[in-house]
Each structure stands twice: as structure tokens, then as C-alpha cells.
Design an enzyme around this catalytic site. Structure first.
Site, PDB file in Angstrom:
ATOM      1  N   THR A 375      -2.138  14.059   5.017  1.00 37.71           N
ATOM      2  CA  THR A 375      -3.083  14.940   4.356  1.00 37.71           C
ATOM      3  C   THR A 375      -2.228  16.156   4.065  1.00 37.71           C
ATOM      4  OG1 THR A 375      -4.974  14.025   5.487  1.00 37.71           O
ATOM      5  CG2 THR A 375      -5.145  16.342   4.915  1.00 37.71           C
ATOM      6  N   SER A 446     -15.105  13.587   8.435  1.00 40.81           N
ATOM      7  CA  SER A 446     -13.697  14.007   8.385  1.00 40.81           C
ATOM      8  C   SER A 446     -13.316  14.785   9.641  1.00 40.81           C
ATOM      9  CB  SER A 446     -13.518  14.906   7.163  1.00 40.81           C
ATOM     10  OG  SER A 446     -12.243  15.503   7.158  1.00 40.81           O
ATOM     11  N   SER A 447     -12.015  14.926   9.855  1.00 42.64           N
ATOM     12  CA  SER A 447     -11.524  15.810  10.924  1.00 42.64           C
ATOM     13  C   SER A 447     -10.845  17.050  10.347  1.00 42.64           C
ATOM     14  CB  SER A 447     -10.495  15.080  11.787  1.00 42.64           C
ATOM     15  OG  SER A 447     -11.037  13.927  12.347  1.00 42.64           O
ATOM     16  N   GLY A 467      -3.040  15.343   9.783  1.00 41.13           N
ATOM     17  CA  GLY A 467      -2.825  14.649  11.058  1.00 41.13           C
ATOM     18  C   GLY A 467      -4.004  13.819  11.505  1.00 41.13           C
ATOM     19  N   GLY A 468      -4.968  13.557  10.602  1.00 42.32           N
ATOM     20  CA  GLY A 468      -6.112  12.724  10.981  1.00 42.32           C
ATOM     21  C   GLY A 468      -6.813  13.320  12.176  1.00 42.32           C
TER      22      GLY A 468
HETATM   23  O1  DON Z   1     -10.664  13.413   6.623  1.00 38.56           O
HETATM   24  C1  DON Z   1      -9.990  13.043   7.565  1.00 38.56           C
HETATM   25  O2  DON Z   1     -10.160  13.370   8.706  1.00 38.56           O
HETATM   26  C2  DON Z   1      -8.808  12.144   7.266  1.00 38.56           C
HETATM   27  N1  DON Z   1      -9.035  11.443   6.037  1.00 38.56           N
HETATM   28  C3  DON Z   1      -7.587  12.982   7.220  1.00 38.56           C
HETATM   29  C4  DON Z   1      -6.377  12.152   6.962  1.00 38.56           C
HETATM   30  C5  DON Z   1      -5.149  12.780   7.411  1.00 38.56           C
HETATM   31  O3  DON Z   1      -5.095  13.834   7.952  1.00 38.56           O
HETATM   32  C6  DON Z   1      -3.947  11.956   7.150  1.00 38.56           C
HETATM   33  N2  DON Z   1      -2.878  12.409   7.910  1.00 38.56           N
HETATM   34  N3  DON Z   1      -2.730  12.110   9.021  1.00 38.56           N
END
Ligand code: DON
Length: 564
Positions: A375, A446-447, A467-468
Site C-alpha cells: 500500500t 480496511s486497516s 503493511g496490511g
Molecule cells: O485496506 C487494507 O487494510 C489493505 N488492503 C491494505 C493493504 C496493504 O497495506 C498492503 N501492504 N501490505
């Protein structure tokens, strides 16, 4: 021969001072008086600073940086994805914009399950069915319509040029593009600009003519340059050829939404962050509440006790996320309750220094967390006193891996952020249930946690990261690093991070965060560990005591803060 050691003292002192200086992160601390942009790519940060220098405000710069990242940082920067922005105006007004993707209208709860109710491998992650309706372009138009001060056309100009003329790849980007070539080839033909016949090398020029034409259409027709007309036609054609389910109506109906941010408190600081459909703000405020209640600042930074206490707090917070959070337009999300003192009064009371609480019974080994930082976040402050914190994504690295033929942009794989089957982990190992089940037009949970911190009602920090699932815990620990451990912004970003998300019952830790003694004593307490090379790619700005802006940009990536 006899040495007179006194002659060695001065050289040793000089060498020591040099060594200490080079170990000290302050040597790369970026400081500025007027404005600053911290983002994942030097060219994008430069685009933003140029706009600020030309008299644009933080919002003009944010929109320009967002479009620039869609060109120079294709693994996460986007026009085919979505995100969230939290802002603070110079008069103290705060707000947030939700430009998160939505499920296509004909999506259904079991769309990723086969006739035996088993999850199809990768269908929510790869290919046309993995994408939600993109929100980024509508979000940027809304942001600019409300707060922008310079001409929309000027804001698009740098990204049109960067895509048309090309830009030089960094070493990390060349490696990343080479690593994704196979998957890109499976879902696209070899004509797409992200694929090179030979291996990409550092300084190779990446030219994206089709993307440039799409950006030009957005420059001329704003929202209509994406959600209708030629771009929409190309998008729907791509979907039809790849068995996707977007319709023209879905595109026309997409709208980003101004929402009230989550506002919490930590030791007399105001925490302003993103509310549902992001879990970020609620979870962050809960974690900070736990840290304050348990006085974690009494423990040495990243010591055994600190890591134990913090991860006990984090795991309790993630349990709420899985149960209560989803799209507020589809369900009643108890946001206020979840961050109220009454609710939080007892939430952390079972935490003790000497006992590790096991996470609920889970089928260990089934849950894998992908190591991805794909992200992207940027933070901007301007000379007028405005600040914006913006996180945007196509979810996994290069999203669904589908590039819209003729339009040159990647589509997201954000559908994987839904709970595609109750209890089934998404690519970040996060589970969920009813609240985050798939429905047509719903936004996936989402996070992402774009955050602003105030001290005594004045701007203190602008923070965020990819970072998900680790986004929330990285922002949490970075805030503690500054407020409790007196780190400057760069040190707080550089500091090693760790993460616990309830399920799986393991502390995810960056390599070399702690020594083996500490690790072993935590294992003796019942903690489990998983190591990974890095956590987070933060881009943060702090207003320090002398009123200067301090940049904190993550050297885990190509990130850079530029000020003036
Ligand atoms: O919205 C979210 O929480 C995820 N789609 C974010 C994805 C992300 O941070 C990818 N990197 N690690």
C-alpha cells in the site's frame, strides 16, 4: 618498542565521535520551515514540494502526489484502487475522506466459494474478479473541489509528463518488477509497459504511454475522464474479456464519502484517525488507551517487558476488529462505544507482566500472513498550516495483476479484504464474519490508518504506513516512540517494529529487533515468534519544539521526505 597511549586518545575520540555520529539517525533528519512532503518515491515527493513552492496548499500537493505515485510507484500508487485521507485545516478543523473501493453491484456473499463451500484458491486475489470499483479518482476530485487552490489541470501535468516521457527505476523497483513478471504475463499480454523483454535494471526508463493518455482524459474531464467515456469503456471491455463483473452503472455510481474521523486521546494528545470502513482509527485509539492504562512507558523500549505488554494489548484489540467492524453504510458499527472509557475500562485489566494470555483456540498453521508492504502512505504539511495524511492501495503488490488494456493502469485486488468465508483468513491472516461479509456495493473492511496527532490542540504529527494488518500496530508504536521515548521523527520511523494480531497467536518481528536472551525469555512465557525482513514503510512529519517540520521517511523503502 613502547607506545605512549596518550597520543592515541585524540584519534580514538575523533573516530568514536564520527562513529556515534554516523550511527545516530539525526544525521538524516530532514528539517524544513515552510512545507514538507514525505512519500514512498523521491519523484512523487518532489512533485508535491514543487506544488507547495508554487503556492499550492497541502490538498493540491496531495492530489498531485497521489497521481504521481500512480505512475512512479505502480505496485501501490494507483488510479485503479482506493484509500482514505485524514486532514487538519489551519483553523483546527479535522475531517476525513473515504475513497475506498466498493464491491461491484452483482457481488454476492459466496462468490469465492465452490459448490462444496470451499474457497477457490486465489480468486479473490488474482484476476478480474478480485477487484472492487476503484475510488481513487473520485476521491482526488472531491478533495480538490473542496480544498484545492490551484488549477486541476496543473495538478495532473507532472504525472502526465512522468508517464509519457518515462522515469528511471530505482534498484528496488527493478527487482520488484522482475519478481512479478511471471504473474503479470499470466494475466496480460507482453505489450504492457511493466513487462520488459529483458530483466529490468536500475535506471532503466519506464514509459507508460497508455497510462499517460488516461491521466490526460482525467485532466480534461476530471471524474468523467475515468468513470465514463473512453476509460470506462476500456475498463468494461477488459472486465468482459476476463470474466469480471464491473458494469458501467457501477462506475457511474461510485462516490467517495466525507466521514467524521475517529477522535481519541493519549496523554493529553488528540488522536485523529480513520473510522469505518477502516478499522484503523478505532483499533489505534483502543491500543493507545491500553498503553496509557498499563503505563507501558515505564518499560525500556523494545525490552522483553515492553514487547510482552504491547503485544498483549494488540491481540485484545484485533479480537474486536474481527467481530464488530465493517462498512457503516451496511451495518451499525458501534464506533463510539468501542473507544469509550466505559467499554475500555476492563478491556486490558487481565494483562499482567508475567503471564501471556493464549489467543482463542485456532487451527494453528492454517493462517499465513504474506509479507507485503504494497500500500502506500504520504504525509504533507503546508506553509498555511494545513496537514493531510493519506493512505492509498491496490491491496497486494500490483493488485490483481490485471492492467486495463489500452488504459495502462493496474486494478486492485481489494475484494480479498472482505471476509470471503467466516473465519477464513485473508492475505494478511485477518479473519472476520458477518460484519465484513460480501454484499454488492459494500466497502470492504480496511486497516489503513492515516493519522494526525495534536498536542495541546496544535498539530504535532502526521503519520501513516502500508503493511496490511501491521499498519495499525506500526502507527501505534511510532506514536509511542515520539511521545514516550522522545525519539525524533526519523528515529521513531527507523525503530524496529513488532506486531500481534490475535490470530495467529504469534509475535511478528523484524529481523534483529531483539537479542536471543529477550526472545528466549518471551518464548518461555508462551509467546511464539515469526520473523520477517521488515514491517512498515512509514512516511511521517512532526512539528518539533522549535516549530520546524521534521520528516520521518522509511529507509526500508525508497521513501523520502522533502521540505523547503
Ligand atoms: O485496506 C487494507 O487494510 C489493505 N488492503 C491494505 C493493504 C496493504 O497495506 C498492503 N501492504 N501490505
Amino acid at each position: 618498542m613502547q607506545y605512549n597511549f596518550k597520543y592515541l586518545i585524540i584519534p580514538i575520540m575523533i573516530i568514536s565521535i564520527f562513529f556515534l555520529y554516523s550511527c545516530n539517525n539525526t544525521d538524516k533528519l530532514v528539517l524544513a520551515d515552510n512545507g514538507m512532503v514525505s512519500s514512498a518515491h523521491p519523484l512523487a515527493s518532489q512533485v508535491g514540494v514543487d506544488i507547495l513552492k508554487d503556492g499550492g496548499n497541502a490538498f493540491d500537493a496531495a492530489v498531485a502526489v497521489h497521481f504521481a505515485l500512480s505512475v512512479v510507484y505502480p505496485n501501490a500508487g494507483n488510479i485503479g484502487g482506493g484509500g482514505f485521507a485524514v486532514y487538519r485545516l489551519n483553523d483546527g478543523t479535522v475531517g476525513s475522506l473515504d475513497f475506498r473501493e466498493k464491491a461491484p453491484s452483482s457481488s454476492s456473499r459466496n462468490m469465492y466459494l465452490d459448490e462444496n463451500n470451499e474457497v477457490y484458491k486465489n480468486k479473490s486475489k488474482l484476476g478480474h474478479l478480485a477487484s472492487g470499483i476503484p475510488g481513487s479518482v473520485d476521491g482526488m476530485v472531491k478533495l480538490h473541489d473542496k480544498f484545492g487552490s490551484i488549477d486541476w489541470k496543473l495538478i495532473l501535468e507532472p504525472s502526465i509528463k512522468l508517464s509519457n516521457d518515462g522515469f528511471q527505476l530505482t534498484k528496488k523497483q527493478a527487482i520488484s518488477l522482475n519478481s512479478v513478471k511471471e504473474s503479470l504475463l499470466k494475466l496480460n499480454d507482453s505489450k504492457i509497459s511493466l513487462i520488459n523483454d529483458t530483466k529490468w535494471k536500475e535506471n532503466d526508463l519506464l514509459i507508460q504511454k497508455n497510462l499517460s493518455k488516461t491521466l490526460k482524459r482525467i485532466q480534461i474531464s476530471k471524474r468523467d475522464g475515468f468513470y465514463s467515456g473512453k476509460t470506462a469503456e476500456l475498463l468494461i471491455k477488459e472486465m468482459n474479456e476476463g470474466n469480471g463483473i464491473f458494469t458501467l452503472e457501477d462506475l457511474k455510481n461510485y462516490s467517495s464519502i466525507w466521514r467524521k474521523p475517529i477522535i481519541g486521546n493519549y496523554k493529553n494528545h488528540n488522536i485523529i484517525s480513520m473510522g469505518p470502513p477502516s478499522s484503523g482509527g478505532i483499533a489505534l485509539v483502543q491500543m493507545l488507551n491500553g498503553a496509557e492504562k498499563l503505563n507501558v512507558n515505564n518499560y525500556e523500549h523494545n525490552s522483553k517487558d515492553y514487547i510482552h505488554m504491547i503485544t498483549e494489548i494488540e491481540s485484545r484489540v484485533y479480537a474486536d476488529r474481527a467481530t464488530y467492524l465493517g462498512d457503516p453504510d451496511f451495518l451499525e458499527v458501534p464506533s463510539k462505544t468501542l473507544i469509550s472509557n466505559k467499554y475500555l475500562e476492563n478491556k486490558f485489566s487481565s494483562i499482567t507482566l508475567n503471564n501471556k494470555t493464549p489467543s482463542s483456540d485456532i487451527k494453528e498453521g492454517k493462517i499465513e500472513i504474506n509479507e507485503t508492504e504494497e500500500t502506500t502512505h504520504f504525509s504533507i504539511v503546508d506553509k498555511f498550516g494545513n496537514a493531510i495524511s493519506l493512505t492509498t492501495t491496490i491491496n497486494g503488490s500490483y493488485g490483481s495483476k490485471v492492467v486495463v488494456d489500452g488504459a495502462g493502469f493496474l486494478l486492485n485486488n481489494e475484494m480479498d479484504d472482505f471476509s470471503i468465508k467466516p473465519g477464513f483468513p485473508n492475505m494478511f491472516g485477518l479473519t472476520g464474519g458477518e460484519a465484513n461479509a460480501i454484499e454488492g456495493n459494500k466497502r470492504m473492511l480496511s486497516s489503513m490508518s492515516p493519522t494526525i496527532v495534536e498536542k495541546e490542540d496544535e498539530l504535532l504529527m502526521v503519520l501513516g504506513t502500508p503493511g496490511g494488518s501491521t499498519i495499525i500496530t506500526s502507527v501505534f508504536q511510532t506514536i509511542l516512540n515520539v511521545i514516550d521515548y522522545n525519539m525524533n521523527m526519523q528515529e521513531a520511523v527507523d525503530a524496529k517494529k513488532f506486531h500481534h494480531q490475535w490470530l495467529p497467536d504469534a509475535i511478528i518481528i523484524e529481523e534483529n529487533t531483539i537479542n536471543n536472551n529477550i526472545k528466549n525469555s518471551l518464548i518461555e512465557m508462551g509467546h511464539n515468534f515469526k520473523e520477517r525482513s521488515s514491517i512498515g514503510r512509514m512516511d511521517c512529519i512532526l512539528v518539533n519544539e522549535s516549530g520546524k517540520f521534521e520528516g520521518g521517511s522509511d529507509k526500508r523503502g525508497d521513501n523520502i521526505a522533502i521540505g523547503y
